[in-house]
Write an enzyme that holds these catalytic residues in place. Structure first.
Site, short mmCIF file in Angstrom:
data_model
loop_
_atom_site.label_atom_id
_atom_site.label_comp_id
_atom_site.label_asym_id
_atom_site.label_seq_id
_atom_site.Cartn_x
_atom_site.Cartn_y
_atom_site.Cartn_z
N ASP A 262 -6.57 -10.57 -2.50
CA ASP A 262 -6.65 -9.98 -1.31
C ASP A 262 -7.95 -9.62 -1.38
O ASP A 262 -8.34 -9.17 -0.49
CB ASP A 262 -5.11 -9.76 -1.13
CG ASP A 262 -4.92 -10.81 -0.27
OD1 ASP A 262 -4.51 -12.21 -0.85
OD2 ASP A 262 -3.95 -10.86 0.01
N ALA B 77 -2.60 -8.06 -3.79
CA ALA B 77 -1.97 -8.73 -4.61
C ALA B 77 -3.16 -9.44 -5.66
O ALA B 77 -3.97 -10.23 -4.55
CB ALA B 77 -1.71 -10.46 -3.05
N ASP C 224 -1.54 11.86 11.31
CA ASP C 224 -2.06 11.83 10.91
C ASP C 224 -3.72 10.91 10.88
O ASP C 224 -4.48 11.26 11.16
CB ASP C 224 -1.38 10.90 9.11
CG ASP C 224 -0.61 12.33 9.15
OD1 ASP C 224 -0.74 13.37 8.77
OD2 ASP C 224 0.15 11.74 7.56
N GLY C 225 -2.56 9.98 11.73
CA GLY C 225 -4.44 8.87 12.75
C GLY C 225 -5.74 9.47 13.00
O GLY C 225 -6.06 9.83 13.52
N ARG D 126 -9.85 -11.33 -9.01
CA ARG D 126 -9.69 -12.35 -7.30
C ARG D 126 -8.02 -11.62 -6.85
O ARG D 126 -7.07 -11.74 -7.78
CB ARG D 126 -9.35 -13.88 -8.27
CG ARG D 126 -10.59 -14.43 -8.81
CD ARG D 126 -10.62 -15.52 -9.68
NE ARG D 126 -11.44 -16.31 -9.55
CZ ARG D 126 -12.23 -16.24 -11.03
NH1 ARG D 126 -11.93 -15.18 -11.47
NH2 ARG D 126 -13.47 -16.73 -10.93
N ASN E 142 -8.40 9.19 3.80
CA ASN E 142 -7.26 8.71 3.36
C ASN E 142 -8.11 7.33 1.56
O ASN E 142 -7.67 7.80 0.49
CB ASN E 142 -6.98 7.55 3.85
CG ASN E 142 -5.68 8.54 4.78
OD1 ASN E 142 -5.48 9.64 3.84
ND2 ASN E 142 -4.94 7.90 5.49
N GLU E 143 -8.94 6.09 2.38
CA GLU E 143 -9.27 5.31 1.23
C GLU E 143 -10.23 4.02 2.45
O GLU E 143 -10.38 4.57 3.30
CB GLU E 143 -7.60 4.09 0.90
CG GLU E 143 -7.74 3.10 1.44
CD GLU E 143 -6.74 4.38 3.00
OE1 GLU E 143 -7.69 3.62 4.11
OE2 GLU E 143 -5.43 4.33 2.77
P1 NAP Z 1 -1.48 3.04 11.37
O1 NAP Z 1 -1.29 1.83 11.17
O2 NAP Z 1 -1.25 3.14 13.07
O3 NAP Z 1 -1.05 3.52 10.77
C1 NAP Z 1 -0.82 3.77 9.52
C2 NAP Z 1 0.53 5.51 9.10
O4 NAP Z 1 -0.53 5.66 8.52
C3 NAP Z 1 0.54 5.68 10.05
O5 NAP Z 1 2.31 5.94 10.12
C4 NAP Z 1 0.18 7.47 9.72
O6 NAP Z 1 0.80 8.67 9.86
C5 NAP Z 1 -0.17 7.13 8.38
N1 NAP Z 1 -0.97 7.89 7.14
C6 NAP Z 1 -2.02 8.23 7.17
N2 NAP Z 1 -2.52 9.09 6.83
C7 NAP Z 1 -1.37 8.74 5.91
C8 NAP Z 1 -1.25 9.64 4.94
N3 NAP Z 1 -2.47 10.53 3.64
N4 NAP Z 1 -0.35 10.11 3.93
C9 NAP Z 1 0.70 9.32 4.59
N5 NAP Z 1 0.88 8.24 5.06
C10 NAP Z 1 -0.27 8.33 6.16
O7 NAP Z 1 -2.92 3.38 11.50
P2 NAP Z 1 -3.85 4.53 11.46
O8 NAP Z 1 -2.78 5.80 11.80
O9 NAP Z 1 -5.57 4.67 12.35
O10 NAP Z 1 -4.25 5.33 10.05
C11 NAP Z 1 -4.87 4.46 9.04
C12 NAP Z 1 -4.07 4.25 7.90
O11 NAP Z 1 -3.35 3.62 7.85
C13 NAP Z 1 -5.08 4.34 6.66
O12 NAP Z 1 -6.06 4.99 5.80
C14 NAP Z 1 -4.26 3.67 5.92
O13 NAP Z 1 -4.21 4.66 4.66
C15 NAP Z 1 -3.14 3.50 6.59
N6 NAP Z 1 -2.50 1.60 6.71
C16 NAP Z 1 -1.42 1.74 5.84
C17 NAP Z 1 -0.88 -0.02 5.06
C18 NAP Z 1 0.61 0.31 4.62
O14 NAP Z 1 1.39 1.58 4.26
N7 NAP Z 1 0.11 -1.07 3.98
C19 NAP Z 1 -1.96 -0.83 5.68
C20 NAP Z 1 -2.89 -0.19 6.72
C21 NAP Z 1 -3.17 0.84 6.80
P3 NAP Z 1 1.14 8.70 11.74
O15 NAP Z 1 1.92 8.21 11.83
O16 NAP Z 1 1.26 10.32 10.95
O17 NAP Z 1 -0.11 8.74 12.43
#
Ligand code: NAP
Length: 268
Positions: A151, A186, A45-46, A149, A122-123
């Protein structure tokens, strides 16, 4: 049909990209990195998020497809062994295009009426730069709603509801619903400070504005892209007019993807 294939960059994804390009050449499909009709992302997804941000200037013309070389993704739902079938379907144009909502973000700065605009698949998250408590006023449809107030704040799309939003206790929203979701990261809640505490889902045309109360420098993260912004006057969020388009070759309902990703990949 002009295509471009974007790989995550690891050996497995690169090998699959090369294999797919050979199939594409065999059926005379033309590679065009600048103006593709279809972008195939190979990785997770990333990887698809990265491809999306590369083509945000032509969302009306480019459709996306995701092949996963790791675990099943929400955007990347094709398997490596299916790529030949995928190439034939692209060649014969046997697909429909489905569209998912995006979140529009407009950051307005205190100097010279300057503003910058972004769309996220995503967000978007808003946090302080130094890890201190974020203090912002939250305005909904022009009415002051609360002083936050905590994070940070997360504003997600329906297709992003399964990502960061889910980890924050937000609801999963079907991507056919044109909405954005506000979740707290938070929040501080006690006898003195109060926020609503629940995720809130805003329909299309409702605007959400976040205004700094003291510190006007925030870290704003658009999907995977983070940047520090200073001199912020306000940040506005709403459902974007443009959408992300996916080429769908076979049905894979959203709730089935939710089940297979979070509950079990078994049929039972
Ligand atoms: P990453 O930190 O390497 O991966 C974040 C995880 O989120 C990966 O497992 C990715 O899937 C998964 N993901 C991305 N889009 C998704 C969706 N629409 N539904 C379900 N899972 C999804 O960062 P990245 O790969 O660059 O992705 C950025 C995304 O990380 C941000 O948009 C945010 O949503 C997410 N994120 C999540 C958290 C958390 O859950 N606490 C914190 C920070 C960011 P793949 O392994 O298939 O790439």
């Amino acid at each position: 049909m002009k295509y471009y294939i974007r790989s995550k960059g690891d050996a497995t994804s690169n090998a699959l990209k090369a294999k797919m390009e050979r199939h594409m050449t065999n059926v005379n499909l033309i590679e065009d990195q600048d103006n593709p009709d279809i972008v195939i992302s190979i990785g997770g997804d990333g990887t698809l998020l990265q491809a999306f941000h590369h083509y945000t200037h032509r969302l009306g013309e480019t459709a996306f497809v995701g092949v996963h070389t790791g675990h099943l993704g929400f955007y990347a739902d094709w398997l490596p062994h299916e790529v030949e079938k995928l190439v034939m379907a692209i060649h014969e144009e046997e697909f429909e295009v489905i569209e998912y909502p995006l979140v529009e973000t407009i950051i307005r700065y205190t100097h010279n009426g300057r503003e910058s605009r972004y769309v996220a698949a995503n967000e978007v998250t808003v946090k302080t730069i130094n890890g201190a408590t974020l203090v912002t006023d939250v305005t909904l449809r022009g009415q002051h709603f609360e002083r936050f107030r905590g994070d940070g704040l997360c504003i997600s799309t329906p297709s992003g509801s399964t990502a960061y939003n889910k980890a924050l206790g937000g609801a999963l929203i079907h991507p056919s619903i044109e909405a954005i979701q506000l979740t707290e990261i938070a929040s501080i809640n006690n006898r003195v400070f109060r926020t609503v505490g629940s995720p809130m889902i805003l329909p299309k045309h409702h605007t959400l504005v976040v205004t700094p109360c003291n510190e006007d420098r925030f870290q704003v993260t658009i999907d995977h892209l983070s940047a520090d912004h200073k001199d912020i006057e306000s940040i506005q969020f709403r459902v974007a007019n443009e959408r992300i388009r996916f080429a769908r070759f076979r049905p894979f309902p959203f709730w089935k993807r939710v089940h297979d990703s979070f509950i079990s990949s078994d049929e039972s």
